[in-house]
Design an enzyme around this catalytic site. Sequence first.
Site, PDB file in Angstrom:
ATOM      1  N   ASN A  11       1.174  -1.298  -0.066  1.00 31.17           N
ATOM      2  CA  ASN A  11      -0.151  -0.478   0.247  1.00 31.17           C
ATOM      3  C   ASN A  11       0.801   1.308   0.004  1.00 31.17           C
ATOM      4  O   ASN A  11       0.284   2.265   0.047  1.00 31.17           O
ATOM      5  CB  ASN A  11      -0.940  -0.363   1.214  1.00 31.17           C
ATOM      6  CG  ASN A  11      -0.322   0.277   2.745  1.00 31.17           C
ATOM      7  OD1 ASN A  11       0.994  -0.037   2.493  1.00 31.17           O
ATOM      8  ND2 ASN A  11      -0.599   0.686   3.392  1.00 31.17           N
TER       9      ASN A  11
ATOM     10  N   ARG B 273      -3.486   5.116  11.330  1.00 30.47           N
ATOM     11  CA  ARG B 273      -5.040   4.396  12.348  1.00 30.47           C
ATOM     12  C   ARG B 273      -5.411   5.898  12.900  1.00 30.47           C
ATOM     13  O   ARG B 273      -4.707   6.699  13.907  1.00 30.47           O
ATOM     14  CB  ARG B 273      -3.974   3.792  12.937  1.00 30.47           C
ATOM     15  CG  ARG B 273      -3.548   2.185  12.734  1.00 30.47           C
ATOM     16  CD  ARG B 273      -4.770   1.888  11.705  1.00 30.47           C
ATOM     17  NE  ARG B 273      -4.993   0.360  11.496  1.00 30.47           N
ATOM     18  CZ  ARG B 273      -4.250   0.402   9.610  1.00 30.47           C
ATOM     19  NH1 ARG B 273      -4.189   1.312   8.938  1.00 30.47           N
ATOM     20  NH2 ARG B 273      -3.933  -1.005   9.508  1.00 30.47           N
TER      21      ARG B 273
ATOM     22  N   GLN C  38     -14.195   0.787  12.448  1.00 28.15           N
ATOM     23  CA  GLN C  38     -14.623   1.165  10.787  1.00 28.15           C
ATOM     24  C   GLN C  38     -15.174  -0.335  10.989  1.00 28.15           C
ATOM     25  O   GLN C  38     -14.965  -0.870  11.450  1.00 28.15           O
ATOM     26  CB  GLN C  38     -13.327   0.663  10.297  1.00 28.15           C
ATOM     27  CG  GLN C  38     -12.560   2.293  10.296  1.00 28.15           C
ATOM     28  CD  GLN C  38     -10.772   1.964   9.640  1.00 28.15           C
ATOM     29  OE1 GLN C  38      -9.991   3.362   9.797  1.00 28.15           O
ATOM     30  NE2 GLN C  38     -11.171   1.074   8.799  1.00 28.15           N
TER      31      GLN C  38
ATOM     32  N   HIS D 272     -12.083   4.814   4.813  1.00 26.38           N
ATOM     33  CA  HIS D 272     -10.992   3.952   4.531  1.00 26.38           C
ATOM     34  C   HIS D 272     -10.586   3.210   3.431  1.00 26.38           C
ATOM     35  O   HIS D 272     -11.015   1.842   3.232  1.00 26.38           O
ATOM     36  CB  HIS D 272     -10.177   2.691   5.452  1.00 26.38           C
ATOM     37  CG  HIS D 272      -9.017   2.520   5.719  1.00 26.38           C
ATOM     38  ND1 HIS D 272      -9.010   1.792   6.513  1.00 26.38           N
ATOM     39  CD2 HIS D 272      -8.481   3.156   5.298  1.00 26.38           C
ATOM     40  CE1 HIS D 272      -7.365   1.374   6.775  1.00 26.38           C
ATOM     41  NE2 HIS D 272      -7.094   2.422   6.204  1.00 26.38           N
TER      42      HIS D 272
END
Length: 358
Positions: free
Chosen positions: A117, A256, A285, A309
């Site tokens: 990522n 985060r 989440q 997200h």
Amino acid sequence: MKVLAILYNGYEAATAEPRLLGTVENELGLRSYLESQGHEYIVTSSKEGPDSDFQKHIVDTDILITTPFHPGYLTREVMNKAKNLKVCVTAGVGSDHIDLNAAVERKIQVLEVTGSNVVSVAEQVMMSILLLVRNFVPAHEMIENGGWQVSEIARNAFDLEGKVVGTLGAGRIGYRVLQRLVPFNCKELLYFDYNALPAEAEAAVAARRVQDLKEFVSQCDVITINAPLHEGTLGLINKELLQHFKKGAWLVDTARGAICVAEDVAEALASGQLRGYAGDVWNVQPAPKDHPWRHMKNPLGGGNGMTPHYSGTTLDAQIRYAEGTKAILQNYFEGKPQEPANIIVGVGKYESKAYGQR
């Protein structure tokens, strides 16, 4: 073996776009491979509460696949029910939804697809910085609502050039952010990290390390958080620390959500101590509809750059983490060593310092 994957629902989008691999519908592209090897593969989005599929299947699961975008929270309590669990694989990067200390004690391996990522998130950071500094969201909303009053937008819009920008965390993502900031001719680039960058890497981006956190935040016009969540970063950005920020600083968190205290950030934005806050990570989440970050504004009615997200789950990133997950499973089934960078918890011990110095 029984393999359980907790993924998010893609609905019509996943049917129309097969590259949405991280969805329940497209199953990380693993079903044919796993079933051809004789393994059982359960895929679900149901993860909340005692009656969820997660709780039902974890009791006899051998391998758990989770994702940071729809995390199945593997607490110590849940882990104690998982008598067969041997391996946890994070399809992506960030395994803080797993009780890592409990995994060490239970000798359950925890692996993630390191690097899958980094470009995606670094680009999201740059986008988030620019949309805050340039006051983009209120400008776009004005156009959508039929308005046209340039002064209302320009009074809170600035250039990134000439600003002091700092990254809290200078690892794979934080360093790529520094690299991408270089062409913007910022006044200075700073970083806060318990590890100093190698001298050559530091010189390549002309970044200066600040070792005291309060000094670091007090010098920055823009701060971007690029650090993992662990005991040392949980609630790090709180009311007390926010008082040391420059008045009117911008804050971006794509790391985060729980690194920031939600109510304290919302209060700082409302008071103008923060001029803007953007990110795609939330302390819970999916985020509840009454989460303060959904609707918070600065005194001029802007400053909110929050999204779901998704920074690390672009279509390009999904290919990387789906392929990486398959490679981790193949190595495990065939008894081959894993890529060292992918190992967070080995058999009975931490193998990574990414979650704090142990």
